[in-house]
Design an enzyme around this catalytic site. Structure first.
Site, mmCIF file in Angstrom:
data_model
loop_
_atom_site.group_PDB
_atom_site.id
_atom_site.type_symbol
_atom_site.label_atom_id
_atom_site.label_comp_id
_atom_site.label_asym_id
_atom_site.label_seq_id
_atom_site.Cartn_x
_atom_site.Cartn_y
_atom_site.Cartn_z
ATOM 1 N N ASN A 7 0.868 -1.180 0.000
ATOM 2 C CA ASN A 7 0.000 0.000 0.000
ATOM 3 C C ASN A 7 0.905 1.230 0.000
ATOM 4 O OD1 ASN A 7 -1.822 2.065 0.419
ATOM 5 N ND2 ASN A 7 -2.716 1.222 2.272
ATOM 6 N N ARG A 94 -2.980 -2.152 -3.151
ATOM 7 C CA ARG A 94 -4.149 -1.294 -2.988
ATOM 8 C C ARG A 94 -4.055 -0.166 -4.014
ATOM 9 N NH1 ARG A 94 -4.998 3.821 0.806
ATOM 10 N NH2 ARG A 94 -7.229 4.103 0.515
ATOM 11 N N HIS A 184 -12.731 3.372 0.447
ATOM 12 C CA HIS A 184 -12.665 2.434 1.584
ATOM 13 C C HIS A 184 -13.367 1.113 1.249
ATOM 14 C CE1 HIS A 184 -12.474 6.239 4.298
ATOM 15 N NE2 HIS A 184 -11.247 5.775 4.138
ATOM 16 N N ARG A 245 -11.204 16.983 6.551
ATOM 17 C CA ARG A 245 -12.031 17.182 5.348
ATOM 18 C C ARG A 245 -13.408 17.707 5.737
ATOM 19 N NH1 ARG A 245 -10.674 11.192 3.096
ATOM 20 N NH2 ARG A 245 -8.417 11.461 2.926
ATOM 21 N N ASP A 287 -7.128 14.890 15.448
ATOM 22 C CA ASP A 287 -7.029 13.623 16.166
ATOM 23 C C ASP A 287 -8.167 13.516 17.175
ATOM 24 O OD1 ASP A 287 -6.224 11.579 18.152
ATOM 25 O OD2 ASP A 287 -4.318 11.580 17.069
ATOM 26 N N GLU A 390 -8.107 -4.692 5.821
ATOM 27 C CA GLU A 390 -8.042 -4.440 4.384
ATOM 28 C C GLU A 390 -6.936 -5.254 3.725
ATOM 29 O OE1 GLU A 390 -8.973 -0.020 3.479
ATOM 30 O OE2 GLU A 390 -8.275 -0.047 5.550
#
Length: 405
Positions: A7, A94, A184, A245, A287, A390
């Site tokens: 990844n 990925r 995702h 975001r 965070d 994942e």
């Protein structure tokens, strides 16, 4: 079969070697600060074997250098787990954006590589880095080891047009592929399968809402194993507010700010992606641990950021219950999904009309990596905390493709 999962980010390479005979992790880790100067004490090479963790610093200028370091770690170093890199049967990567072209994982060839390069404008921060990872592997092992691309977008390819189209002139979809893609996907796919196992049901029998909550977050409505809607859109910026975001914002608010502040499109994009969300509202941090601390100390903006986030997620869950005409399970996963007990509790408090009542004592005890059901087996809607994997999903797809060669 041994599968190496890669990844890549623009300056990082995460790796995980798995023995697919029993799906065990032989070794995993990361190489950070690729192409950047390493000052003394900045341990940018990370190795994890079982419960043991090792770190050291090494300046690596390119992703090829980084992959050579992975090869050395796995097969030559004092931490090695194979006698030769030739024992590795396949490499799975990925890849964030597969567009409308790739609805499932694929073996990489020249056409696939060119397609993914062509899709880079849809994921400019991710696809070029993912390609770098592939090319780094190719430079080191050549074409003797099959490589597979596993796409974040693929699991969402079952969405109907009514869910993925935007209400802008249709020509922009035809010319530029402007539509909802979702991200995702490997995480949503993994936990939707896992929750079916936990419930003792076939995945085709249940309606699930999967909540992948981290610094980047998204929800998916999974009906009978197929995604019917998801919160991220054309890019990972869409949806509800995240760490940095903004999530969905009135487009006119965006152009209004640009005009008032004299911002370029790139500058505005940077604000929406890196300076908004929980960070922008709280003014403290992206965070969740910092926000929880500030909230407990009575910081009003931290509390507002948390309340907004929980409210937006709950609204999205409600819309997905409507889209599927019901829900059987709600799953929390990801760093915050697994650890953020306050956020889980607040979200579920909005779902009382569905009969959702979670075990608050258990909710506050759960830790990352643990699985827990916060409701009873007899409840109308069941709520779970499940650790996502994942890398295992990528390895499984890679194994399935390579076995058919």
């Amino acid at each position: 079969m041994k599968v190496l999962v890669i990844n890549c980010g623009s300056s990082s390479l995460k790796y995980q070697l798995m023995d697919m005979d029993d799906e065990s992790v032989l070794c995993k880790g990361a190489i950070e600060r690729i192409g950047l100067k390493i000052n003394g004490g900045e341990e940018n090479v990370i190795i994890k074997k079982g419960s043991d963790k090792f770190t050291y610093d090494k300046e690596l200028l390119t992703h090829t250098d980084a992959f050579n370091e992975v090869k050395y770690i796995l097969s030559e170093s004092e931490y090695k787990v194979v006698d030769s890199f030739d024992e590795i049967d396949a490499i799975g990567h990925r890849v964030v954006q597969g567009g409308a072209l790739y609805k499932e994982s694929v073996l990489v060839d020249e056409k696939v590589l060119e397609d993914i390069k062509a899709l880079s404008p849809l994921a400019p921060l991710h696809n070029p880095a993912n390609i770098q990872g592939y090319e780094a592997c190719l430079n080191v092992v050549g074409d003797k080891v099959p490589q597979v691309f596993v796409f974040d977008t693929a699991f969402h390819s079952t969405m109907p047009p009514k869910a993925y189209m935007y209400a802008v002139p249709y020509e922009y979809y035809e010319k530029y592929g402007v539509r909802r893609y979702g991200f995702h996907g490997t995480s949503h796919k993994f936990v939707s399968k896992r929750v079916a196992d936990r419930m003792g049901k076939d995945i085709t029998e249940i309606k699930t809402i999967t909540c992948h909550l981290g610094n980047g977050s998204s929800l998916a409505a999974v009906d009978g194993g197929k995604v019917v809607d998801t919160s991220m859109g054309f890019t990972p910026l869409d949806g509800f507010m995240m760490g940095t975001r903004s999530g969905a914002v009135d487009p006119s608010a965006v152009t209004f700010i640009m005009k008032k502040e004299g911002l370029t499109p790139d500058e505005m994009d940077n604000i929406l992606n890196k300076k908004s969300g929980v960070m922008g509202v709280s003014g403290i941090s992206s965070d969740d641990r910092d926000i929880c601390k500030a909230q407990n100390e009575g910081n009003g903006r931290a509390t507002l950021a948390h309340e907004m986030q929980a409210y937006e997620i709950a609204k999205t869950i409600g819309s997905y219950i409507t889209a599927m005409n019901g829900v059987d399970a709600i799953v929390f996963t990801g760093g915050i999904g697994e650890n953020g007990f306050w956020l889980r509790s607040r979200i579920c408090s909005y779902l009382g009309y569905m009969g959702v009542k979670i075990d608050e004592e258990l909710n506050q005890k759960t830790v990352k990596g643990a699985e827990a059901e916060l409701t009873k087996e007899t409840d109308r809607v069941r709520v779970f905390i499940l650790a996502t994997d994942e890398e295992l999903m990528i390895a499984q797809d890679t194994k399935n493709i390579v076995e058919k060669l």
